[in-house]
Structures are given as structure tokens and as C-alpha cells.
Design an enzyme around this catalytic site. Structure first.
Site, PDB file in Angstrom:
ATOM      1  N   SER A   1       0.821  -1.217   0.000  1.00  0.00           N
ATOM      2  CA  SER A   1       0.000   0.000   0.000  1.00  0.00           C
ATOM      3  C   SER A   1       0.852   1.263   0.000  1.00  0.00           C
ATOM      4  CB  SER A   1      -0.926  -0.004   1.211  1.00  0.00           C
ATOM      5  OG  SER A   1      -0.153  -0.078   2.373  1.00  0.00           O
ATOM      6  N   GLY A   2       2.174   1.113  -0.162  1.00  0.00           N
ATOM      7  CA  GLY A   2       3.049   2.281  -0.124  1.00  0.00           C
ATOM      8  C   GLY A   2       3.888   2.324   1.142  1.00  0.00           C
ATOM      9  N   THR A   3       4.072   1.159   1.759  1.00  0.00           N
ATOM     10  CA  THR A   3       4.834   1.053   3.014  1.00  0.00           C
ATOM     11  C   THR A   3       6.221   1.691   2.885  1.00  0.00           C
ATOM     12  OG1 THR A   3       3.789  -1.130   3.166  1.00  0.00           O
ATOM     13  CG2 THR A   3       5.444  -0.595   4.823  1.00  0.00           C
TER      14      THR A   3
ATOM     15  N   TRP B   1       7.387   3.929   0.908  1.00  0.00           N
ATOM     16  CA  TRP B   1       7.276   5.393   0.800  1.00  0.00           C
ATOM     17  C   TRP B   1       7.024   6.024   2.178  1.00  0.00           C
ATOM     18  CZ3 TRP B   1       2.526   8.080  -1.941  1.00  0.00           C
ATOM     19  CH2 TRP B   1       2.796   9.449  -2.074  1.00  0.00           C
TER      20      TRP B   1
ATOM     21  N   HIS C   1       2.819  -5.360   9.305  1.00  0.00           N
ATOM     22  CA  HIS C   1       1.664  -5.639   8.437  1.00  0.00           C
ATOM     23  C   HIS C   1       0.552  -6.309   9.247  1.00  0.00           C
ATOM     24  CE1 HIS C   1       3.374  -4.423   4.693  1.00  0.00           C
ATOM     25  NE2 HIS C   1       4.143  -5.466   4.474  1.00  0.00           N
TER      26      HIS C   1
ATOM     27  N   ARG D   1      -4.576   1.202   0.561  1.00  0.00           N
ATOM     28  CA  ARG D   1      -4.579   1.583  -0.850  1.00  0.00           C
ATOM     29  C   ARG D   1      -5.722   0.875  -1.570  1.00  0.00           C
ATOM     30  NH1 ARG D   1       0.664   0.187  -4.731  1.00  0.00           N
ATOM     31  NH2 ARG D   1       0.186   1.670  -6.391  1.00  0.00           N
TER      32      ARG D   1
ATOM     33  N   SER E   1      -0.029  -4.855  -7.457  1.00  0.00           N
ATOM     34  CA  SER E   1       1.313  -4.635  -6.910  1.00  0.00           C
ATOM     35  C   SER E   1       1.831  -5.905  -6.230  1.00  0.00           C
ATOM     36  CB  SER E   1       1.273  -3.457  -5.928  1.00  0.00           C
ATOM     37  OG  SER E   1       2.564  -3.136  -5.506  1.00  0.00           O
TER      38      SER E   1
HETATM   39  P1  PAP Z   1       5.604  -3.609   1.302  1.00  0.00           P
HETATM   40  O1  PAP Z   1       4.229  -3.464   1.889  1.00  0.00           O
HETATM   41  O2  PAP Z   1       5.944  -5.006   0.893  1.00  0.00           O
HETATM   42  O3  PAP Z   1       6.672  -2.987   2.121  1.00  0.00           O
HETATM   43  P2  PAP Z   1       5.090  -1.380  -0.422  1.00  0.00           P
HETATM   44  O4  PAP Z   1       6.190  -0.411  -0.292  1.00  0.00           O
HETATM   45  O5  PAP Z   1       3.830  -1.092   0.295  1.00  0.00           O
HETATM   46  O6  PAP Z   1       5.616  -2.837  -0.102  1.00  0.00           O
HETATM   47  O7  PAP Z   1       4.670  -1.569  -1.927  1.00  0.00           O
HETATM   48  C1  PAP Z   1       5.392  -1.162  -3.007  1.00  0.00           C
HETATM   49  C2  PAP Z   1       4.494  -0.244  -3.805  1.00  0.00           C
HETATM   50  O8  PAP Z   1       4.745   1.098  -3.385  1.00  0.00           O
HETATM   51  C3  PAP Z   1       4.850  -0.317  -5.256  1.00  0.00           C
HETATM   52  O9  PAP Z   1       3.650  -0.014  -5.979  1.00  0.00           O
HETATM   53  P3  PAP Z   1       3.403  -0.482  -7.484  1.00  0.00           P
HETATM   54  O10 PAP Z   1       3.696  -1.947  -7.547  1.00  0.00           O
HETATM   55  O11 PAP Z   1       1.960  -0.191  -7.751  1.00  0.00           O
HETATM   56  O12 PAP Z   1       4.293   0.339  -8.323  1.00  0.00           O
HETATM   57  C4  PAP Z   1       5.882   0.770  -5.359  1.00  0.00           C
HETATM   58  O13 PAP Z   1       6.116   1.201  -6.670  1.00  0.00           O
HETATM   59  C5  PAP Z   1       5.257   1.833  -4.494  1.00  0.00           C
HETATM   60  N1  PAP Z   1       6.239   2.810  -4.011  1.00  0.00           N
HETATM   61  C6  PAP Z   1       7.464   2.564  -3.499  1.00  0.00           C
HETATM   62  N2  PAP Z   1       8.073   3.702  -3.184  1.00  0.00           N
HETATM   63  C7  PAP Z   1       7.223   4.708  -3.496  1.00  0.00           C
HETATM   64  C8  PAP Z   1       7.303   6.132  -3.403  1.00  0.00           C
HETATM   65  N3  PAP Z   1       8.378   6.730  -2.935  1.00  0.00           N
HETATM   66  N4  PAP Z   1       6.235   6.829  -3.795  1.00  0.00           N
HETATM   67  C9  PAP Z   1       5.129   6.240  -4.291  1.00  0.00           C
HETATM   68  N5  PAP Z   1       4.991   4.898  -4.402  1.00  0.00           N
HETATM   69  C10 PAP Z   1       6.034   4.137  -4.013  1.00  0.00           C
END
Ligand code: PAP
Length: 345
Positions: free
Chosen positions: A86-88, A90, A150, A172, A180
Site C-alpha cells: 500500500s506504499g509502506t 514510501w 503488516h 490503498r 502490486s
Molecule cells: P511492502 O508493503 O511489501 O513494504 P510497499 O512499499 O507497500 O511494499 O509496496 C510497493 C508499492 O509502493 C509499489 O507499488 P506499485 O507496484 O503499484 O508500483 C511501489 O512502486 C510503491 N512505491 C514505493 N516507493 C514509493 C514512493 N516513494 N512513492 C510512491 N509509491 C512508491
């Protein structure tokens, strides 16, 4: 406040079997639990087990149990809770930069985020801190400690729910989350297993069989508790953060008891944090292009597109209909005068 020593290395030694794929180092408690739990084939390699109403891989389940048994929250702790994908990454980066900005300028050329993965700076409790039933001493870490999880609300360690620690929750749109997660799972799958098809992953997601799924129940639990206790749980949607990043970063700073001062406003510190943590900046750093987490995942697998609405490129009309129906039914009654879950569906 580095909560752990950064462990990403640009050129790690080859690892024949990344630890996220290993599942033999389990305690008796975990083995007994697994033996008596409902199980389903997971998205990557291992099975998922139903624990307290949510699906966990065995290796993660071990971390969950250790975390539940040992984590002692402090009133000053900040816990980032998210549905996977969900953007963790970020928000980990943004939170880290936010709470440490007094000692680590977001403009600084030596900022830790330029050298370490956000996952090393804000570690997952069940996936990193307590993984492999290790119980590290967290008492010496300075406040505020920032961790992530999580875990669904009902599975949080009791001390997290009973102390004044603050929880930031991020979710998200389920369709984007599913896409994703599907891409991520395929990156993690060992080559000999081939890819998991979108149809199979989608069906599992809709049935709730996904990492910490059912997705909708995860969101609803935190949503309900955030309405009851807004001072404790800050509820945030990826789409809102994308649309109004400055506005939500400032709200987040207030929630974390570190609001931006007038001087910082004039200096554009919030803008600096957003720039530092932007997809373009983070994904192009050497550590995030070529580094690996200690558990074996490549840092680059956490950066794909970072777009809202990418699901449109993947779902058939019948898939859209099926998922929208579930979302409508599950999120029925969540729109009130004060708040709404709209925006993630
Ligand atoms: P996690 O829950 O396993 O830690 P998480 O970071 O939530 O993963 O998911 C990665 C998603 O965040 C990816 O989305 P997408 O597959 O739809 O592209 C990744 O691209 C997105 N992401 C990572 N960093 C950022 C950022 N700085 N800004 C916006 N989206 C981001």
C-alpha cells in the site's frame, strides 16, 4: 534515529536461498500452530496459514508469535501499520525523515535514506526485528522509536494497544494493491516455480488468501479503531497522499507530535522531505537499485511504478466487477459525514 544498523549492501554476497524462502527454523509453538491451522497454497513458495483470522506464511507466523510475546511498546513509539503493497516503503521513508529532521536535514548529502533502504531504517517487527525467534534488546533505542508492521489490528502485541504509542495506518485501492502484490510475488518466486498467473493471484486475493489478507478486513479493523480513537490511530490512504502530499505530511507531523514550525514552513522542510522520499529519488539511489535486504529481497523489488490506477492495464471487465462487488459489500456503511473510505475504491 536509526533503529537498527542499516544492513543493505550494494554488492551483497550471493545467497543460494534467500531467507524469506526458508521455513525450517520454527519453534515448537509455531509448529503446533501450523499443524492445527487452515492452510492454503501461498503466492510465492510456502503455504499461508490462517492465524487470528488473517493469512500468514509460516516464517512470518514465527515472527508474529515472537513479536506478540515480547514487544513492549512505549508511549512515544510510532508504529507504521500497513496492508502489504500500500506504499509502506514510501511512508517508512517519509516517517523516518519526518521524525529525525532535527538531527538529519532532509537536504543533507549524508542523509541515511541516501544510503539505506527505508526497510532497514524502519524495520518490520514480525519480518525483521523478531524474525527467526530472535528477541533483540530494544530498550536502548532512543525515543521516538519507529517500527512497522503488516499485522492486523487484532493481532498487534497487547502493549501496542494498551499504551499511548501512536499508530499510523496506510492502505490503498484493493485493485492496485492486488496488482502490486502479484508483481512482487512473481519477483520473489524462485525460477523453477515459474510465475503465478494473474487469474490465480486475483482469485486468491478476492477470497482473502493473501499476505495478511483478507485485505478488506484488515482495512476495516483499523478504520473502525481510528474513528473511535483518532488520537491513537492516524488513517491514511495512498491515493490521498499522492494527491495532497504536503497537506498529509503536515497532518502526519502534528499527529506524531513534531509539527512543522513557522521557520520550517518558510524553509520548505516538508517539501524537502517529499523530494527526498519521492519515487524518482528513492528508486534511483544505488542502494535501492542494487542493494538487498538481510532477508534476501532485492531493494528494487519495492519500487515498480508507484501509480494510482495501474490496475486498469490488467483487469478484465469480469475481474473488475467481482472485486468491486466485494469492496462495495465489505465497505458498506463506511461513509459518514466526517470520514469515508472512498478514495480507495
Ligand atoms: P511492502 O508493503 O511489501 O513494504 P510497499 O512499499 O507497500 O511494499 O509496496 C510497493 C508499492 O509502493 C509499489 O507499488 P506499485 O507496484 O503499484 O508500483 C511501489 O512502486 C510503491 N512505491 C514505493 N516507493 C514509493 C514512493 N516513494 N512513492 C510512491 N509509491 C512508491
Amino acid at each position: 534515529m536509526p533503529t537498527t544498523q542499516p544492513s543493505s549492501t550494494p554488492h551483497p554476497a550471493p545467497n543460494p536461498c534467500p531467507t524469506y524462502l526458508q521455513e525450517d527454523d520454527l519453534t515448537q509453538e509455531c509448529k503446533s500452530l501450523i499443524a492445527s491451522s487452515a492452510k492454503e497454497q501461498g503466492w510465492v513458495l510456502s503455504y499461508l496459514y490462517l492465524y487470528q483470522g488473517f493469512w500468514q506464511p509460516s516464517r512470518q507466523l514465527q515472527g508474529v508469535l515472537t513479536c506478540q510475546n515480547h514487544f513492549n511498546a512505549r508511549n512515544t513509539d510510532i508504529i507504521l501499520a500497513t496492508t502489504p503493497k500500500s506504499g509502506t516503503t514510501w511512508l517508512k521513508a517519509s516517517l523516518y525523515a519526518l521524525v529525525n529532521r532535527a538531527s538529519q536535514s532532509p537536504r543533507g548529502l549524508d542523509h541515511p535514506l541516501l544510503k539505506s533502504s527505508p526497510h532497514d531504517l524502519v524495520p518490520f517487527l514480525e519480518l525483521k526485528v523478531y524474525v527467526d525467534h530472535q528477541v533483540p534488546d530494544l530498550t536502548t533505542l532512543p525515543s521516538p522509536r519507529v517500527f512497522s508492521t503488516h499485522l492486523p489490528f487484532g493481532s498487534l502485541p497487547i502493549s501496542m494497544r494498551e499504551t499511548g504509542c501512536k499508530i499510523v495506518y496506510l492502505c490503498r485501492d484493493p485493485k492496485d494493491t492486488c496488482i502490486s502484490l502479484w508483481h512482487f510475488a512473481n519477483k520473489l518466486r524462485p525460477q523453477h516455480k515459474g510465475k503465478i498467473s494473474l487469474e490465480e493471484a486475483f482469485d486468491k486475493f478476492c477470497r482473502g488468501v493473501s499476505l495478511n489478507g483478507p485485505f478488506w478486513d484488515h482495512v476495516l479493523e483499523y478504520w473502525k479503531h481510528s474513528l473511535e480513537n483518532p488520537g491513537k490511530i492516524f488513517f491514511l490512504k495512498y491515493e490521498d497522499l499522492k494527491e495532497k502530499p504536503i497537506f498529509h505530511l503536515k497532518r502526519l507531523a502534528e499527529f506524531c507530535a513534531c509539527p512543522f514550525s513557522k521557520k520550517e514552513e518558510n524553509q520548505g522542510v516538508a517539501e524537502d522531505i517529499l523530494k527526498l522520499c519521492s519515487f524518482d529519488n528513492l528508486s534511483n539511489l544505488e542502494v535501492n537499485k542494487n542493494g538487498k535486504l538481510s532477508s534476501g529481497e532485492e531493494n528494487r523489488s519495492f519500487f515498480r511504478k508507484g501509480d494510482v490506477g495501474d490496475w486498469i492495464n490488467y483487469f478484465s471487465p469480469s475481474m473488475i466487477e467481482r472485486m468491486d462487488k466485494i469492496t462495495r459489500e465489505k465497505f458498506k456503511g463506511t461513509t459518514t459525514k466526517k470520514a469515508t473510505l472512498r478514495g480507495i475504491h
